[in-house]
Scaffold this active site. Sequence first.
Site, PDB file in Angstrom:
ATOM      1  N   HIS A 121     -38.143   4.330  38.295  1.00 31.19           N
ATOM      2  CA  HIS A 121     -39.309   4.073  39.144  1.00 31.19           C
ATOM      3  C   HIS A 121     -40.219   5.294  39.182  1.00 31.19           C
ATOM      4  O   HIS A 121     -39.875   6.394  38.746  1.00 31.19           O
ATOM      5  CB  HIS A 121     -38.879   3.663  40.551  1.00 31.19           C
ATOM      6  CG  HIS A 121     -38.134   4.731  41.319  1.00 31.19           C
ATOM      7  ND1 HIS A 121     -38.757   5.760  41.970  1.00 31.19           N
ATOM      8  CD2 HIS A 121     -36.806   4.896  41.535  1.00 31.19           C
ATOM      9  CE1 HIS A 121     -37.859   6.520  42.563  1.00 31.19           C
ATOM     10  NE2 HIS A 121     -36.654   6.025  42.313  1.00 31.19           N
ATOM     11  N   CYS A 177     -30.995   7.134  41.580  1.00 33.12           N
ATOM     12  CA  CYS A 177     -32.028   6.456  40.804  1.00 33.12           C
ATOM     13  C   CYS A 177     -32.769   7.447  39.907  1.00 33.12           C
ATOM     14  O   CYS A 177     -32.617   8.656  40.041  1.00 33.12           O
ATOM     15  CB  CYS A 177     -33.008   5.742  41.726  1.00 33.12           C
ATOM     16  SG  CYS A 177     -32.419   4.128  42.299  1.00 33.12           S
TER      17      CYS A 177
END
Length: 381
Positions: free
Chosen positions: A279, A298
Amino acid sequence: MRILSAILGGLLLSASASAQDQNHLIWTESQLAELQQLVEARPSEGLENCVITAFDQPNSATDPNRRSRLATVAANELMMAHLEGCSPSAARSQWRIGSDDAKIDTRSLLMQALVRDDLTAYFNALRPRNPHYRALREAYATEADGEKRATLAVNLERWRWMPLIMGEKYLLVNAASFEATLWENGEAVRTWPVIVGKARTPTPIFDATVSGAILNPWWEIPTSIVAEGIGSMVRNNPARARSRGYVYQDGRYRQRPGPGNALGQMKLVMPNAYSVYLHDTPNKNLFSEEVRTFSHGCIRVGGAIDLVKTLLAGSATAEEVDDILASRKTTRLSTTKPIPIYIAYFTAEGASDGTVSYFPDVYGRDNLELAQNERATACAA
């Protein structure tokens, strides 16, 4: 080359048994000599202590095909060493990248190699095809420094844990080098810097499939992060929470799309068991750091909008992506085809010019008990 083409075409995956009796593969003297050379060359791959069945015993008067049977066993052991590595299962306990390599009908493949009298092509077809592996192998053959040789051996083994066929187009994230690379037709075409998990919340090693991207995403805040302070902010200081986009809806904490959203302006759609994805991020300044271990697991991407435009090419134009981002409306777009993504960990990486780059072992994963260090460990047959 025919053997290589057969594997590339998937013709030997889950193949049915050949009409010929594969338990009686007869080897010629020249083929036995060629196999012996291949066995003796395995140290150049970092497999010097991988145990291979000896097949040099003379034929028995009562069993003239004994040496051929032993050679068939040895060839399959060596094949498995090249194809899947030669180390205890505990060494790859944290390596959760799936592979269909076990479905390759190696017996049929070996039979074809003997019929065509081309064993070398057979083994070449089973080596990892990424050019990084070739560069590491060449470096290992000449490296004299013991510490570097150990690092090279570990990373050669990791490449053998990767699927033999990774896809015509795929993303490879190397958590140790803090980079995501797009590969097409065996070549690296684009690279983006990334931020990965902290040492206490490391990015896991796994594979997934990218099917699209969400622009202007909501952030579904994990329970562990809620407990770090966001939950109490929403309860005790709602005005401050609202200014940062935090809300509590339908029993869960979320963050609205916007410039301060922790996911930035996009996240890839790549379902996986770890809830880890690539992301964007509003904290662009962190990409200037050499060691980028700042996330909860992440993967934050530098140049994330460039990445998403590249992956969406053919299904959305760059202008369409820009218009959606400007609207701040949450929108999901699909790629033209699913794209495999591999989240891996290589502390040594080869380049096209043959040089090797070494990266810090930020997660302490290089201390593996590989077959190179365990003389009693046999390869899987």
